[in-house]
Design a protein around this motif. Sequence first.
Motif, PDB file in Angstrom:
ATOM      1  N   TYR A 164       0.813  -1.261  -0.030  1.00 42.86           N
ATOM      2  CA  TYR A 164      -0.007  -0.118  -0.060  1.00 42.86           C
ATOM      3  C   TYR A 164       0.723   1.268  -0.093  1.00 42.86           C
ATOM      4  O   TYR A 164       0.663   2.398  -0.682  1.00 42.86           O
ATOM      5  CB  TYR A 164      -0.898   0.026   1.152  1.00 42.86           C
ATOM      6  CG  TYR A 164      -2.114  -1.103   1.306  1.00 42.86           C
ATOM      7  CD1 TYR A 164      -2.740  -1.545   0.191  1.00 42.86           C
ATOM      8  CD2 TYR A 164      -2.321  -1.732   2.616  1.00 42.86           C
ATOM      9  CE1 TYR A 164      -3.588  -2.323   0.079  1.00 42.86           C
ATOM     10  CE2 TYR A 164      -3.401  -2.646   2.507  1.00 42.86           C
ATOM     11  CZ  TYR A 164      -4.126  -2.913   1.336  1.00 42.86           C
ATOM     12  OH  TYR A 164      -5.190  -3.770   1.511  1.00 42.86           O
ATOM     13  N   THR A 165       1.845   1.097   0.710  1.00 42.62           N
ATOM     14  CA  THR A 165       2.916   2.279   0.939  1.00 42.62           C
ATOM     15  C   THR A 165       3.363   2.670  -0.671  1.00 42.62           C
ATOM     16  O   THR A 165       3.314   3.674  -0.908  1.00 42.62           O
ATOM     17  CB  THR A 165       3.981   2.041   1.771  1.00 42.62           C
ATOM     18  OG1 THR A 165       3.491   1.430   2.860  1.00 42.62           O
ATOM     19  CG2 THR A 165       4.886   3.241   1.924  1.00 42.62           C
ATOM     20  N   HIS A 166       3.946   1.585  -1.150  1.00 40.48           N
ATOM     21  CA  HIS A 166       4.467   1.669  -2.439  1.00 40.48           C
ATOM     22  C   HIS A 166       3.310   2.488  -3.605  1.00 40.48           C
ATOM     23  O   HIS A 166       3.435   3.423  -4.087  1.00 40.48           O
ATOM     24  CB  HIS A 166       4.899   0.304  -3.198  1.00 40.48           C
ATOM     25  CG  HIS A 166       5.631   0.527  -4.448  1.00 40.48           C
ATOM     26  ND1 HIS A 166       5.062  -0.260  -5.513  1.00 40.48           N
ATOM     27  CD2 HIS A 166       6.605   0.968  -4.791  1.00 40.48           C
ATOM     28  CE1 HIS A 166       5.780   0.026  -6.552  1.00 40.48           C
ATOM     29  NE2 HIS A 166       6.735   0.804  -6.243  1.00 40.48           N
ATOM     30  N   ARG A 167       2.050   1.981  -3.610  1.00 38.95           N
ATOM     31  CA  ARG A 167       1.044   2.329  -4.327  1.00 38.95           C
ATOM     32  C   ARG A 167       0.723   3.813  -4.343  1.00 38.95           C
ATOM     33  O   ARG A 167       0.663   4.442  -5.246  1.00 38.95           O
ATOM     34  CB  ARG A 167      -0.123   1.598  -4.060  1.00 38.95           C
ATOM     35  CG  ARG A 167      -1.480   1.998  -5.246  1.00 38.95           C
ATOM     36  CD  ARG A 167      -2.842   1.841  -4.422  1.00 38.95           C
ATOM     37  NE  ARG A 167      -3.123   0.431  -4.252  1.00 38.95           N
ATOM     38  CZ  ARG A 167      -4.024  -0.106  -3.572  1.00 38.95           C
ATOM     39  NH1 ARG A 167      -4.797   0.484  -2.792  1.00 38.95           N
ATOM     40  NH2 ARG A 167      -4.266  -1.477  -3.697  1.00 38.95           N
ATOM     41  N   ILE A 168       0.542   4.166  -2.815  1.00 36.67           N
ATOM     42  CA  ILE A 168       0.198   5.685  -2.754  1.00 36.67           C
ATOM     43  C   ILE A 168       1.601   6.537  -2.755  1.00 36.67           C
ATOM     44  O   ILE A 168       1.494   7.651  -3.393  1.00 36.67           O
ATOM     45  CB  ILE A 168      -0.065   5.537  -1.194  1.00 36.67           C
ATOM     46  CG1 ILE A 168      -1.220   5.125  -1.067  1.00 36.67           C
ATOM     47  CG2 ILE A 168      -0.124   7.166  -0.652  1.00 36.67           C
ATOM     48  CD1 ILE A 168      -1.884   4.919   0.406  1.00 36.67           C
ATOM     49  N   PHE A 169       2.851   6.322  -2.580  1.00 37.61           N
ATOM     50  CA  PHE A 169       3.900   6.796  -2.799  1.00 37.61           C
ATOM     51  C   PHE A 169       4.135   7.254  -4.189  1.00 37.61           C
ATOM     52  O   PHE A 169       4.695   8.036  -4.733  1.00 37.61           O
ATOM     53  CB  PHE A 169       5.262   6.116  -2.334  1.00 37.61           C
ATOM     54  CG  PHE A 169       5.519   6.459  -0.840  1.00 37.61           C
ATOM     55  CD1 PHE A 169       4.239   6.495  -0.017  1.00 37.61           C
ATOM     56  CD2 PHE A 169       6.641   6.703  -0.062  1.00 37.61           C
ATOM     57  CE1 PHE A 169       4.607   7.088   1.348  1.00 37.61           C
ATOM     58  CE2 PHE A 169       6.934   7.056   1.123  1.00 37.61           C
ATOM     59  CZ  PHE A 169       5.773   7.102   1.969  1.00 37.61           C
ATOM     60  N   ILE A 170       3.908   6.167  -4.867  1.00 36.18           N
ATOM     61  CA  ILE A 170       3.943   6.174  -6.490  1.00 36.18           C
ATOM     62  C   ILE A 170       3.210   7.241  -7.201  1.00 36.18           C
ATOM     63  O   ILE A 170       3.397   8.115  -7.885  1.00 36.18           O
ATOM     64  CB  ILE A 170       3.813   4.898  -7.157  1.00 36.18           C
ATOM     65  CG1 ILE A 170       5.114   3.810  -7.103  1.00 36.18           C
ATOM     66  CG2 ILE A 170       3.439   4.917  -8.885  1.00 36.18           C
ATOM     67  CD1 ILE A 170       6.073   3.925  -8.181  1.00 36.18           C
ATOM     68  N   ARG A 171       1.927   6.987  -6.475  1.00 37.31           N
ATOM     69  CA  ARG A 171       0.675   7.848  -7.292  1.00 37.31           C
ATOM     70  C   ARG A 171       0.987   9.210  -6.932  1.00 37.31           C
ATOM     71  O   ARG A 171       0.799  10.312  -7.479  1.00 37.31           O
ATOM     72  CB  ARG A 171      -0.628   7.595  -6.765  1.00 37.31           C
ATOM     73  CG  ARG A 171      -1.008   6.306  -7.357  1.00 37.31           C
ATOM     74  CD  ARG A 171      -2.277   5.715  -6.917  1.00 37.31           C
ATOM     75  NE  ARG A 171      -2.911   4.598  -7.642  1.00 37.31           N
ATOM     76  CZ  ARG A 171      -3.867   3.905  -7.383  1.00 37.31           C
ATOM     77  NH1 ARG A 171      -4.684   4.054  -6.065  1.00 37.31           N
ATOM     78  NH2 ARG A 171      -4.425   2.505  -7.993  1.00 37.31           N
ATOM     79  N   LEU A 172       1.642   9.638  -5.614  1.00 37.18           N
ATOM     80  CA  LEU A 172       1.964  10.873  -5.159  1.00 37.18           C
ATOM     81  C   LEU A 172       3.273  11.413  -5.910  1.00 37.18           C
ATOM     82  O   LEU A 172       3.426  12.520  -5.459  1.00 37.18           O
ATOM     83  CB  LEU A 172       1.664  11.036  -3.660  1.00 37.18           C
ATOM     84  CG  LEU A 172       0.377  10.873  -2.975  1.00 37.18           C
ATOM     85  CD1 LEU A 172       0.571  10.297  -1.639  1.00 37.18           C
ATOM     86  CD2 LEU A 172      -0.413  12.135  -3.362  1.00 37.18           C
ATOM     87  N   GLY A 173       4.087  10.673  -6.661  1.00 38.98           N
ATOM     88  CA  GLY A 173       5.315  11.187  -7.010  1.00 38.98           C
ATOM     89  C   GLY A 173       6.197  11.192  -5.864  1.00 38.98           C
ATOM     90  O   GLY A 173       7.413  11.732  -6.044  1.00 38.98           O
TER      91      GLY A 173
END
Length: 213
Positions: free
Chosen positions: A143-152
């Motif tokens: 989940y951390t990865h998904r959100i961090f990717i989306r937020l740049g």
Amino acid sequence: MRVRELYEKLLAFYGPQNWWPAETPFEVVVGAILTQNTAWRNVERAIDNLKREGILDPESILKTPDDVLRELIRPAGFYNQKLQRLKAVCKLIVDYGGLEKLFSLPLDELRSVLLSVKGIGPETADAIILYAANKPTFVVDRYTHRIFIRLGLWEGKYDYEGIKKLVESEIPPDVQTYKEFHALIDEHAKRICRKKPLCNSCPLRDVCPRVGV
Ligand code: SF4
């Protein structure tokens, strides 16, 4: 957006999460192992079974025959693997003379010892260190990865240690902050920044480069 800003915005939106739901540090350890690849409600059923049988302690789990233990933890899925992992961690705890003694190791040493147990990866080890031993290590997950990717905040593949270093370099070590931040990320990923994100309801939509994508 910086990592710290993400934490502050999520905290303001969702409020404190007060993880981990458990009565004792050992229950956190058991939960951290049983929660691998399954929903928390299934873990709760397995833990309730162990409690009902009065065996939610390392010595009792080690003494319980495999076939009995397997049935008790069956609701958590992958029960053969999890049985081995659970027994291996219980053995480690008993070999160290108890959970308190094991947790008195310095953080890095405790992490290495936990990682030396077959089937305990960095996410499980860090969850145990943060939520059961109350030492400041950040817990990363998909989940951390998904959100961090989306937020740049992150580019490229999932890299557990890389993402952990990024967070720990921007947020100084603090047990309560790390506990809350991990919980808030999971909450956000489950409620709004899902696989198919609900951007219209998102508290980050003004700063997110992937809003609506
Ligand atoms: S705006 Fe959409 S993609 Fe961006 S963090 Fe929010 S839910 Fe996720």
